[in-house]
Design a protein around this motif. Sequence first.
Motif, PDB file in Angstrom:
ATOM      1  N   GLU A   6      31.479 -44.477 -10.783  1.00 28.37           N
ATOM      2  CA  GLU A   6      32.796 -43.836 -10.793  1.00 28.37           C
ATOM      3  C   GLU A   6      33.114 -43.239 -12.164  1.00 28.37           C
ATOM      4  N   ILE A   7      32.726 -43.934 -13.221  1.00 30.53           N
ATOM      5  CA  ILE A   7      33.018 -43.449 -14.571  1.00 30.53           C
ATOM      6  C   ILE A   7      32.149 -42.246 -14.927  1.00 30.53           C
ATOM      7  N   ILE A 137      39.032 -43.990 -19.001  1.00 30.79           N
ATOM      8  CA  ILE A 137      37.878 -44.612 -19.654  1.00 30.79           C
ATOM      9  C   ILE A 137      36.973 -43.531 -20.238  1.00 30.79           C
ATOM     10  N   ARG A 138      36.738 -42.463 -19.476  1.00 28.85           N
ATOM     11  CA  ARG A 138      35.916 -41.349 -19.948  1.00 28.85           C
ATOM     12  C   ARG A 138      36.517 -40.738 -21.216  1.00 28.85           C
ATOM     13  N   HIS A 139      37.840 -40.516 -21.209  1.00 29.14           N
ATOM     14  CA  HIS A 139      38.500 -39.916 -22.373  1.00 29.14           C
ATOM     15  C   HIS A 139      38.278 -40.768 -23.621  1.00 29.14           C
ATOM     16  N   ASP A 144      35.561 -41.781 -28.785  1.00 27.89           N
ATOM     17  CA  ASP A 144      34.862 -42.726 -29.659  1.00 27.89           C
ATOM     18  C   ASP A 144      33.450 -42.237 -29.997  1.00 27.89           C
ATOM     19  N   TRP A 145      32.800 -41.568 -29.043  1.00 25.32           N
ATOM     20  CA  TRP A 145      31.465 -41.024 -29.291  1.00 25.32           C
ATOM     21  C   TRP A 145      31.537 -39.933 -30.355  1.00 25.32           C
ATOM     22  N   TYR A 185      28.660 -35.974 -22.555  1.00 27.57           N
ATOM     23  CA  TYR A 185      28.902 -37.126 -21.680  1.00 27.57           C
ATOM     24  C   TYR A 185      27.579 -37.749 -21.236  1.00 27.57           C
ATOM     25  N   ASP A 186      26.606 -36.925 -20.880  1.00 29.06           N
ATOM     26  CA  ASP A 186      25.310 -37.434 -20.441  1.00 29.06           C
ATOM     27  C   ASP A 186      24.688 -38.303 -21.535  1.00 29.06           C
ATOM     28  N   ARG A 187      24.725 -37.826 -22.769  1.00 31.17           N
ATOM     29  CA  ARG A 187      24.156 -38.604 -23.881  1.00 31.17           C
ATOM     30  C   ARG A 187      24.900 -39.921 -24.075  1.00 31.17           C
TER      31      ARG A 187
END
Length: 195
Positions: A6-7, A137-139, A144-145, A185-187
């Motif tokens: 889901e994330i 959570i994604r945001h 943070d990344w 996002y993939d990384r």
Amino acid sequence: MPTNEEITRHHDPNLSENPWVTGPPAPETVAIVPYNPEWPRRYQALSVEIRATLGDAVLGIEHTGSTSVEGLAAKDVIDIDLTVADPRDENVYVPPLERLGYVLTVREPSFHEHRCLRLADPRANLHVFGPDCPESIRHRMFRDWLRAHPEDRALYEDTKRAAVPGGGNVMDYNARKQKAVRQIYDRLFRAAGMM
């Protein structure tokens, strides 16, 4: 708690759903400005005001988006993620926020019941989600990344600057950034062991 699937799932808009509460926004010039050390203070002032106004209805509040990443050039707009018990229960939070000058502009039932309210001065986008929302959570993960990975922060800034000349509205600008955003996002998802 949402699953990794889901994330990590990217959102594609539901084309049968009209998200605009008062109609689509007029085209505006997107301007990317150098990082402003006032942005965290601006967020802090807005978050204190939101908490004071909504009280216990605030389950969480976070500074997200590019203005939350030190050193990253961005649009001069503060993005805030607000968590409430149920975004569908707009009477709990929309009228009090309207008294502060926020305007409900987006309602997306198919996208985790996302609501977005805009503040004109100072410019802010307040994104409202429910508890344990995958998008929130994604945001946070993306923020943070970028804070910890200068190479992806530079890639994202370059991508944003390259997306500006296309014109149109902010949604068009966001679409032009999508490929690079999804690569980042993939990384980060792979680094977190989620894919």
